[in-house]
Design an enzyme around this catalytic site. Structure first.
Site, short mmCIF file in Angstrom:
data_model
loop_
_atom_site.label_atom_id
_atom_site.label_comp_id
_atom_site.label_asym_id
_atom_site.label_seq_id
_atom_site.Cartn_x
_atom_site.Cartn_y
_atom_site.Cartn_z
N GLY A 1 40.74 92.72 34.24
CA GLY A 1 40.64 93.27 32.88
C GLY A 1 39.72 92.47 31.98
N ARG B 1 34.91 93.89 37.35
CA ARG B 1 33.87 94.12 36.34
C ARG B 1 33.23 92.82 35.85
NH1 ARG B 1 34.29 98.71 33.43
NH2 ARG B 1 36.50 98.74 33.95
N TYR C 1 34.19 109.00 31.62
CA TYR C 1 34.89 108.33 30.50
C TYR C 1 34.17 108.48 29.17
CZ TYR C 1 36.51 105.49 34.52
OH TYR C 1 37.00 105.06 35.72
N ARG D 1 30.43 107.03 35.30
CA ARG D 1 31.15 106.52 34.12
C ARG D 1 30.83 107.29 32.84
NH1 ARG D 1 31.04 101.91 32.19
NH2 ARG D 1 33.28 101.53 31.99
N CYS E 1 23.41 120.25 38.12
CA CYS E 1 23.51 121.54 37.44
C CYS E 1 24.82 121.64 36.69
CB CYS E 1 23.40 122.67 38.46
SG CYS E 1 21.68 123.02 38.83
N GLU E 2 24.93 120.87 35.65
CA GLU E 2 26.17 120.83 34.88
C GLU E 2 25.90 120.07 33.61
OE1 GLU E 2 29.64 120.06 37.08
OE2 GLU E 2 30.61 119.04 35.45
#
Lengths: 410, 410
Positions: free
Chosen positions: B230, B275, B314, B310, B339-340
């Site tokens: 975290g 991370r 998110y 990501r 395609c979105e």
């Protein structure tokens, strides 16, 4: 829920393992025929191009081919996949966006495909890629407004990355005509997963007005008009199915009326549905791997956000059915095995009491599910099976550790 | 931005193609040493287990091993990957959730690993999988509150799927002790990507109180205390780096003080960052494939939502740097080729004017990027390269059409 296309779900799970995608060939064929016959009733010069991006399994594509469908491809690799399924030439509608010059080198090698361009700049890159321009192209128009099931699948409007602003469409077609392109189509798709039949007729009306505005001045006529996809399916019990007959009648009436009014003759009317044809023919069978009494009750499945991304990506809902319906219902959260709290498939739904080892089936998992799967947490991408006429067969195998390792061979 | 670890970005793009993930070994090593030496300063009985789920490249894992790191695995396949990188036994911390009995059959075959269980029901499944229980286990505690960068990565609290509610933790440890487990640890992780050093000390304090409450009554002591990961990284220019020295001092002081107070001796203090160790050592090089003047200005890249999930998943932000900084800036939307309309990497950011063929670099792409990549739109998953000491090498090759087809061989 304990069978898919007459095959026992336990039998499928035990033969192929879980999580497992299963497609029902009769159902996808019926979806195709329902749409096709509704269109044929009102306007016979129509084509349905199944959107490979919604499900790129070669055997699924072959089933659609057998049913009479054509195919839409959204990337160079999807063209190869369509070809592997037996499609070629005119049967492939290519429709991408922001392609590189290298992509266009490949795309232009299939010049008999219908090639749709997302922008004037796409035409410039196509022209960089090949001096032998295809005889026929179309452009995707962004009418400036759009509507989808939610923002991520709203594919037109001022914030959408797709299409040419309609004010600039004339310029694009003129450029193409002057460069020697002889035959033209036009394309628009404003949103996905719409259940409202009137919506599509409005979209056709809008597109035809744009077509008239653009084409009349350039003295050309559209050989085809592609109104995109976006034909919705109900993901909730409370939703109703799209009234396909009404939708087909409304769009055909509008289309025919506008063609007459604008002197377009009888161009081909093209639809490129993905979700409508395959969503409800696909199922994701999963095993309950853990039941946790925490602050909420959690049912953990071996399918999660890497297997089926729609819930975590869009907050989308998929109905989940227990194999055994005889237990009393309770309120549960459904999650996967991924180490992330986004890995929630459903919150606070009622399901018959479940225990470890029980099977559940996630519905409407045919479209935009397998194709978005990832190997997150190094969990392998699942296998796919086709059931048809009381038989079942593996149509893509489960990823293995060897597949992971294979990317280190170079 | 035109170099990564002294290597020209153009050289990398031309040798390996784009989109391309690049990791800087010096940087990831420095991240490890910064954290490790801060901890060593205040409490030497510490271990850092790099979280494989954030980046599962075997060469990346080897680099961490060389630096002195241990590893955390979140699934059976991640254990195999850790082993392929040379980790074994105690150096692997296994930490999953909702594992099946079959998963536990595999996991328990590595009984010298540190095995963390997400629930009492996990212990029951482990016991189903093997009668030879590991000598040592730990449980993950959900303290009932959590904090993360945003909801999807908040990993404790009443809505979180993780951990045992702390009221039930005693029962879990008692059950394990009575079943014959001899040595115990404890685990808690309440959220991801926190930049506030005091947060971690508070979490340690909370966990130690829970440990005391649970362990004193059962007359056991924790052999290790895993406070999770975290540890955040700044994704925005305006954010400050986590003050690692302050964080290490605060958690160590709290930890030592609580160990003394509760008579725990000197248990191993375990951290499992992903991370923090790899995010800023990773870069995604992408080529501008299209520039569109629509209602907004869109810069299309060959990287998109399938390459780096990501932003669409998110709404997360990644800084994007142009190769050439000399052009005047303009406001643009950055999108990919999918395609979105979810395929937007950044909205309304200022970048030096870009043209087709230009290279851009997406920053902080080392963690939770490659591992979540999909082959959506049948676009292949990119290659990965390591740069180190002025050299570069391919560490995972790009997916090919043959790889797609390989899943049809069975």
């Amino acid at each position: 829920m304990n069978t898919i296309g007459e095959i026992g779900i336990k039998e499928l799970a035990s033969e192929y393992g879980t999580p497992l995608y299963v497609y029902d060939e009769q159902k996808l064929t019926a979806n195709y025929h329902r749409l096709k016959s509704a269109l044929d009733k009102y306007y016979t010069r129509n084509s349905i191009h199944f959107a490979t991006k919604s499900n790129n399994n070669i055997e699924v594509l072959k089933s659609f081919k057998k049913a009479g469908s054509r195919v839409e491809a959204s990337s160079p690799m999807e063209i190869l996949i369509a070809e592997a399924a037996g499609f070629s030439g005119d049967d492939i509608f290519y429709n991408g966006n922001y392609e590189s010059v290298e992509d266009f080198e490949f795309i232009s090698s299939r010049s008999s495909m219908k090639i749709n361009l997302d922008d004037i700049s796409s035409f410039d890159r196509l022209f960089k890629a090949t001096k032998e321009l295809p005889e026929r192209i179309s452009f995707r128009i962004n009418p400036g407004v759009g509507r989808g099931g939610f923002e991520g699948i709203t594919t037109a409007g001022s914030d959408a990355k797709f299409g040419i602003p309609y004010e600039m469409a004339k310029h694009a077609y003129r450029k193409a005509k002057e460069a020697g392109v002889k035959r033209f189509g036009i394309h628009m798709m404003t949103g996905s997963n719409n259940l409202e039949p009137y919506y599509f007729a409005e979209a056709v009306d809008k597109l035809m007005m744009i077509a008239h505005d653009v084409f009349s001045e350039l003295d050309i006529a559209p050989e085809f008009v592609n109104i995109g996809g976006g034909f919705g399916v109900p993901y909730y019990d409370e939703e109703s199915e799209l009234d396909v007959d009404l939708m087909a009648r409304l769009i055909s009436e509008t289309f025919i009326e506008r063609c007459q009014k604008y002197g377009f003759g009888s161009p081909e009317l093209i639809l490129e549905p993905g979700r409508y044809l395959i969503a409800n023919a696909g199922y994701l069978i999963s095993q309950v791997t853990g039941v946790k009494d925490s602050y909420r009750k959690f049912i953990g499945l071996d399918a999660g956000m890497g297997t089926i991304a729609r819930p975590s990506l869009y907050g989308a809902f998929h109905r989940i059915k227990a194999y055994d319906n005889s237990n009393p219902e309770e309120r549960v959260n459904i999650c996967g095995q991924y180490c992330e709290n986004s890995d929630i498939l459903a919150k606070g739904i009622s399901l018959p009491k479940l225990a470890e080892g029980d099977l559940v089936t996630i519905l409407d998992a045919g479209a935009y599910c397998y194709v978005m799967a990832s190997s997150y947490n190094s969990r392998p991408i699942p296998a796919e099976v086709m059931v048809s006429s009381g038989k079942h067969k593996l149509i893509r195998r489960r990823e293995t550790f060897d597949d992971f390792m294979n990317l280190y061979n170079f």
